[in-house]
Design a protein around this motif. Structure first.
Motif, PDB file in Angstrom:
ATOM      1  N   ALA A   1      -1.103  -8.523  -0.585  1.00  0.00           N
ATOM      2  CA  ALA A   1      -0.046  -7.522  -0.679  1.00  0.00           C
ATOM      3  C   ALA A   1      -0.375  -6.491  -1.757  1.00  0.00           C
ATOM      4  O   ALA A   1      -0.205  -5.282  -1.552  1.00  0.00           O
ATOM      5  N   GLN A   2      -0.867  -6.965  -2.903  1.00  0.00           N
ATOM      6  CA  GLN A   2      -1.220  -6.046  -3.987  1.00  0.00           C
ATOM      7  C   GLN A   2      -2.404  -5.173  -3.601  1.00  0.00           C
ATOM      8  O   GLN A   2      -2.420  -3.963  -3.903  1.00  0.00           O
ATOM      9  N   ALA A   3      -3.375  -5.750  -2.900  1.00  0.00           N
ATOM     10  CA  ALA A   3      -4.540  -4.976  -2.472  1.00  0.00           C
ATOM     11  C   ALA A   3      -4.136  -3.882  -1.483  1.00  0.00           C
ATOM     12  O   ALA A   3      -4.690  -2.770  -1.512  1.00  0.00           O
ATOM     13  N   VAL A   4      -3.189  -4.182  -0.607  1.00  0.00           N
ATOM     14  CA  VAL A   4      -2.677  -3.172   0.328  1.00  0.00           C
ATOM     15  C   VAL A   4      -2.077  -2.005  -0.448  1.00  0.00           C
ATOM     16  O   VAL A   4      -2.358  -0.826  -0.167  1.00  0.00           O
ATOM     17  N   MET A   5      -1.250  -2.318  -1.421  1.00  0.00           N
ATOM     18  CA  MET A   5      -0.593  -1.276  -2.210  1.00  0.00           C
ATOM     19  C   MET A   5      -1.597  -0.503  -3.064  1.00  0.00           C
ATOM     20  O   MET A   5      -1.497   0.728  -3.194  1.00  0.00           O
ATOM     21  N   ASP A   6      -2.578  -1.216  -3.602  1.00  0.00           N
ATOM     22  CA  ASP A   6      -3.607  -0.548  -4.410  1.00  0.00           C
ATOM     23  C   ASP A   6      -4.438   0.422  -3.583  1.00  0.00           C
ATOM     24  O   ASP A   6      -5.005   1.388  -4.123  1.00  0.00           O
ATOM     25  N   ALA A   7      -4.527   0.167  -2.275  1.00  0.00           N
ATOM     26  CA  ALA A   7      -5.283   1.053  -1.387  1.00  0.00           C
ATOM     27  C   ALA A   7      -4.458   2.268  -0.965  1.00  0.00           C
ATOM     28  O   ALA A   7      -4.944   3.098  -0.175  1.00  0.00           O
ATOM     29  N   GLY A   8      -3.238   2.402  -1.501  1.00  0.00           N
ATOM     30  CA  GLY A   8      -2.393   3.525  -1.164  1.00  0.00           C
ATOM     31  C   GLY A   8      -1.621   3.361   0.121  1.00  0.00           C
ATOM     32  O   GLY A   8      -1.087   4.335   0.668  1.00  0.00           O
ATOM     33  N   LEU A   9      -1.539   2.125   0.611  1.00  0.00           N
ATOM     34  CA  LEU A   9      -0.836   1.835   1.852  1.00  0.00           C
ATOM     35  C   LEU A   9       0.529   1.227   1.558  1.00  0.00           C
ATOM     36  O   LEU A   9       0.761   0.675   0.476  1.00  0.00           O
TER      37      LEU A   9
END
Length: 633
Positions: free
Chosen positions: A109-117
């Motif tokens: 979930a954090q990686a998704v958000m970090d990717a700007g998604l």
């Protein structure tokens, strides 16, 4: 974080922009269900798929699809990096995880958000807070949410855990703190069994979750599984959408779910739903979540006998029953809340309308210990009159790589009994072939007097035992009509076509020889794949063919035919036609469900026929070798 600039008409308030493009990081039924709502909202969808799912329904339904790896989930659907790369490549603005796989993985979930998604789910902090059962229970207790009596401490010494179990008093449950789906759980009734159960639980927990820490709970002797659907937004609003009852379980796996819970009075409902909202508020919850409770139903459902178990920080498999009784599309709520909108309804706007039940139709064989049944769905007709959420169509395949669920069937009625009867009737008429299913088992469970009366608990299926097992053969009336449908082929003396009750006929039913009275043909109740009759009744289907051993070479298992017990591949042939064999001698080796199965001679004799060679793909029930009595010439 990127946001859509496409305006939508909506009853939602707080924002006029909704996600324009969505990647679904899942497969099967839930991916298809999300795509349907997204399509209705005008949202472009992107599917991801493994090599095994290249031809799957969710791939065909999406506007675009991206391959992300081999069949094994750990090399495809659990590869968060590939999923995020697919979203960026296709211009998707958001990722919906569905349930299972990476849906409760805070790092993903954090990686998704970090990717700007946009992550369609709760914040990573909330996932983490509720991810470990012991920490979650401690947090809930601090928030005033009632928790099951037990031990949640950090001291994991074997002797200390044994002391805590004794203080709680037996029987107790040992549960992996990172567990789920019934894994890493052991019931212990006798202190003498505690050490072995603890060791076994730890091994399973480490293998499944990479964490062997456990907690201990008091075991409730008449447990009911009650869960509450909650929903939060980023404007500080949290509501509940009432409760579901998931008490009908087999080996800690839910079988039939319903809403609302039978026997739930308004005072108890108010208390448990308020506790669920308190639990969600304690972690600043955003999005769809489910707070699970265990109830001691020994004296009915009572507010002082219901305790928090855990929180699932995602959409649940059984969410359609909540949708049915509230009229809410929970996936639409997820997508709009993820876009920043406020919840459209206040608590007082929500109400219960009727009753709903859901059954999970699996490709599995109850007669073989619920072993998965894999292969092609040559016939798939789940019936009508109920909602069907599925990820497969007729001609599709159930593979050995993923959960073998074929569909979810959801019935809604003005009363609980109306919903129950509607669901049972639909399952009774369902036709699936050649794969085995649990439909017959579900019908018997729905019609069990304790369940029909709302007097179930999580141990009902275990207590009922063989009473819930589907019948191994069709009833004689159905077989008699099948004989007439076959034109009396294989009939004994006295048979006349279409003459009621004239003579008897010999039939092969899935390779088993049966002899029945021929009955008049009535109605269009048969299908005829491969030139034979497919007889369907009580949620089960059987291939029926005439018995003409001399003319066709067909043979029943009792006549020396060795049948494939399940779909698979012949990986070794150990004998040759004309060879003498002895009873128990290995004839062929079949590989199925990632295991090797040696098939042996049923008696001393001679190999008369071997229709398949090494490497052949075979279906369940096919004759692999036929043995005849006697000696080789």
């Amino acid at each position: 974080m990127r946001r859509s600039r496409i305006a939508r008409n909506s009853a939602f308030s707080g924002c006029d922009a909704v996600i324009a493009s969505l990647l679904i990081a899942n497969r099967g039924e839930i991916a298809c269900r999300i795509i349907r709502t997204a399509r209705r909202m005008g949202i472009r969808t992107v599917a991801v798929h493994s090599e095994a799912d290249a031809g799957a329904l969710h791939v065909a339904m999406a506007d675009r699809a991206v391959a992300i790896g081999p069949a094994l989930a750990r090399e495809s659907y659990l590869r968060g990096d590939r999923i995020i790369a697919a979203a960026l490549e296709t211009g998707a603005e958001a990722i919906h995880p569905g349930y299972g796989f990476l849906s409760e993985n805070a790092e993903f979930a954090q990686a998704v958000m970090d990717a700007g998604l946009i992550w369609v789910g709760p914040d990573p902090a909330a996932i983490t807070a509720m991810g470990l059962k012991d920490a979650a229970k401690a947090r809930m207790a601090a928030a005033g949410v009632p928790v099951t009596p037990g031990y949640l401490g950090a001291d994991q010494d074997d002797a200390h855990l044994a002391q805590q179990a004794a203080a709680i008093t037996y029987p107790v449950l040992i549960k992996a703190v990172a567990g789920g789906g019934g894994k890493g759980m052991r019931l212990v009734a006798d202190p003498a069994d505690f050490a072995d159960a603890l060791a076994s639980c730890r091994r399973e927990a480490m293998a499944a979750f990479g964490n062997d820490r456990v907690l201990i709970e008091k075991f409730i002797t008449r447990p009911r599984h009650i869960e509450v659907q909650v929903f939060g937004d980023r404007h500080g609003n949290i509501v509940h959408l009432f409760e579901r009852d998931c008490s009908l379980q087999r080996r800690h796996q839910k079988v039939i779910e319903e809403a609302p819970a039978p026997g739930m009075d308004e005072a108890t409902r108010t208390a448990v739903c308020r506790a669920a909202v308190d639990a969600a508020r304690a972690v600043d919850y955003v999005g769809a979540g489910t707070v699970e409770f265990i109830a001691d139903a020994g004296e009915g459902l009572r507010a002082d006998r219901i305790w928090f178990m855990e929180m699932n920080t995602r959409l649940q498999v059984e969410h359609p029953v909540t949708e049915a009784i509230t009229g809410v599309d929970l996936v639409e709520w997820q997508l709009r809340v993820a876009s920043g909108e406020a919840l459209p309804m206040r608590q007082e706007d929500l109400s219960i309308k009727g009753s709903a039940m859901e059954a999970r139709l699996y490709a599995e064989d109850p007669a073989r210990g619920f072993l998965p049944s894999i292969g092609r769905l040559d016939v798939f007709d789940p019936g009508d009159g109920v909602r069907v959420d599925t990820g497969v169509v007729q001609g599709g395949r159930i593979t050995p790589y993923y959960d073998p669920m074929i569909a979810k069937l959801i019935a809604h009625g003005a009363t609980r009994d109306e919903a129950r009867r509607r669901l049972a009737d639909t399952l009774d008429r369902a036709v699936v072939w050649p794969l085995r299913t649990n439909a017959g088992f579900l019908v018997k469970a729905l019609n069990h007097p304790d369940f029909a009366g709302g007097e179930m608990d999580t141990g009902l299926i275990a207590r009922a035992g063989d009473a819930l097992m589907p019948d191994p053969l069709p009833d004689n009336a159905g077989l008699g009509r099948a004989a007439a449908d076959l034109g009396g082929a294989g009939a004994l003396a006295g048979f006349r076509l279409n003459a009621p009750r004239q003579g008897r006929a010999r039939l092969l039913v899935e390779g088993q020889l049966v002899e029945v009275d021929v009955a008049p043909r009535e109605g269009e109740i048969f299908r005829a794949p491969l030139g034979h009759v497919l007889l369907s009744e009580h949620g089960q289907s059987w291939e029926v063919r005439p018995y003409r051993a001399a003319a066709t070479g067909a043979a029943a298992a009792g006549d020396g035919a060795v049948l494939a017990p399940m779909p698979g591949t012949i990986i070794a042939v150990h004998v040759a036609p004309g060879q003498s064999v002895s009873k128990g001698q290995k004839l062929v080796t079949l590989e199925a469900m990632k295991m090797e199965h040696g098939l042996t001679a049923p008696f001393d004799g001679v190999v008369a026929d071997m229709p398949f060679a090494q490497g052949a793909q075979v279906r369940e029930g096919m004759v692999l070798v036929r043995i005849t009595a006697g000696e080789a010439a």
